[in-house]
Design a protein around this motif. Structure first.
Motif, PDB file in Angstrom:
ATOM      1  N   LEU A 167       1.063   0.866  13.314  1.00 38.22           N
ATOM      2  CA  LEU A 167       1.364   0.186  12.056  1.00 38.22           C
ATOM      3  C   LEU A 167       1.036  -1.296  12.086  1.00 38.22           C
ATOM      4  CD1 LEU A 167       4.742   1.915  11.122  1.00 38.22           C
ATOM      5  CD2 LEU A 167       2.431   2.490  10.382  1.00 38.22           C
TER       6      LEU A 167
ATOM      7  N   TRP B  34      -0.778   1.274   4.615  1.00 37.88           N
ATOM      8  CA  TRP B  34       0.675   1.385   4.502  1.00 37.88           C
ATOM      9  C   TRP B  34       1.066   2.105   3.208  1.00 37.88           C
ATOM     10  CZ3 TRP B  34       5.306  -0.170   6.928  1.00 37.88           C
ATOM     11  CH2 TRP B  34       5.156  -0.731   8.194  1.00 37.88           C
TER      12      TRP B  34
ATOM     13  N   LEU C  93       8.172   2.406   1.813  1.00 33.04           N
ATOM     14  CA  LEU C  93       7.563   1.559   2.838  1.00 33.04           C
ATOM     15  C   LEU C  93       8.517   1.354   4.009  1.00 33.04           C
ATOM     16  CD1 LEU C  93       5.757  -1.136   0.632  1.00 33.04           C
ATOM     17  CD2 LEU C  93       4.684   0.624   2.051  1.00 33.04           C
TER      18      LEU C  93
END
Length: 305
Positions: A20, A28, A268
């Motif tokens: 990430l 994302w 998220l």
């Protein structure tokens, strides 16, 4: 015994951070869409449990069949999309570029097999649950329903966590994937039992942490939206419009964007949580059966480091 599941829980943190930290904003956002179907559909964030039970009585009896039918259709559609997205999400965890449409098209047939299997598991679970809820079930039936629910949930999770990666690595069907996984499961049953306990604990932490973070996000987003609504509403009231009409108009206009922003941010937040959980399973699978390791490069890089 090595207890690979314990080691995997730590190594998955590094794998998640590596994946990430180098991902773009677009990646994302795509991952958050995947997580919406493979992770947070069963995560209770932003849910008012006190009011949830009161919704059904407010539905007219004549509309109940249509509501139930629509609910079943939507649930089946979400389950189908989620089953396909399991493969797309796994591709992303292996380091491939996240492509929702292309990946879904490529993995659709395999995902359809997983959907059929999960739907077959859901039918007896739903029937038992309905019988317990709708009828005055004896204690023995409630206990049996709980045992069945746990067993079916375990089968479903083992399928997603281990059989789906084998299907992807071997390019095989779901039955072939289960036949390939079954000897490892029987031989290393203690490892997988420990993994299920760790996975259940992580799910609980995700549910609790995700719920708290979701509430904080909702409150934080409410501040600017509330300020905007107050400013716009005050300006309209000074023009002579009725306060009640203005209030309804402002709320109706801002509610949609507010919910969209909150849900997007909550998803998220869940991306690293669900990513870590899935990496744990991939590390366990590779440690117990190297032939089916879906992330050999990632594993080697972490252990060299």
């Amino acid at each position: 015994m090595a207890w690979h599941a314990v080691r995997a829980a730590g190594e998955s943190v590094t794998a998640t951070r590596t994946l990430l930290s180098g991902a773009s904003l677009a990646a994302w956002l795509r991952l958050s869409v995947l997580v919406a179907f493979v992770g947070t559909l069963v995560t209770p964030f932003l849910v008012d449990f006190n009011r949830g039970a009161s919704l059904l009585p407010s539905i007219p009896e004549t509309a109940m069949p249509a509501v139930l039918a629509a609910t079943l259709v939507l649930a089946a559609a979400a389950l189908c999309v989620g089953s396909v997205f399991e493969f797309v999400f796994l591709d992303a965890l292996r380091g491939e570029r996240v492509r929702l449409l292309e990946g879904s098209t490529r993995r659709f047939r395999a995902g359809l097999q997983v959907f059929g299997f999960r739907a077959a598991l859901a039918v007896p679970a739903g029937g038992v649950l309905a019988s317990v809820v709708l009828f005055d079930a004896p204690t023995a039936l409630v206990v049996a329903a709980g045992v069945l629910a746990v067993a079916l949930a375990a089968i479903d999770h083992l399928t997603l966590a281990f059989v789906v990666p084998i299907m992807l690595v071997e390019g095989c069907s779901l039955p072939e994937g289960w036949r390939a996984f079954s000897p490892t499961l029987r031989e290393e049953w203690r490892e997988y039992a420990l993994y299920l306990l760790i996975a259940a604990a992580l799910w609980g932490a995700i549910a609790l942490g995700g719920g708290l973070l979701g509430a904080l996000v909702a409150f934080a987003v409410l501040v600017p939206f509330g300020a905007l609504g107050t400013a716009v509403g005050g300006a309209l009231v000074t023009q002579g419009l009725a306060r009640t009409v203005v209030g309804h108009a402002v709320i109706g206009t801002l509610l949609g964007p507010y919910l969209l922003v909150v849900v997007s941010l909550v998803l998220l937040v869940h991306v690293p949580l669900i990513t870590h959980l899935r990496y744990v399973a991939l590390f366990v699978l590779g440690d117990t059966e190297e032939r089916y390791d879906p992330i050999p490069g990632i594993r080697a890089a972490i252990r060299r480091g």
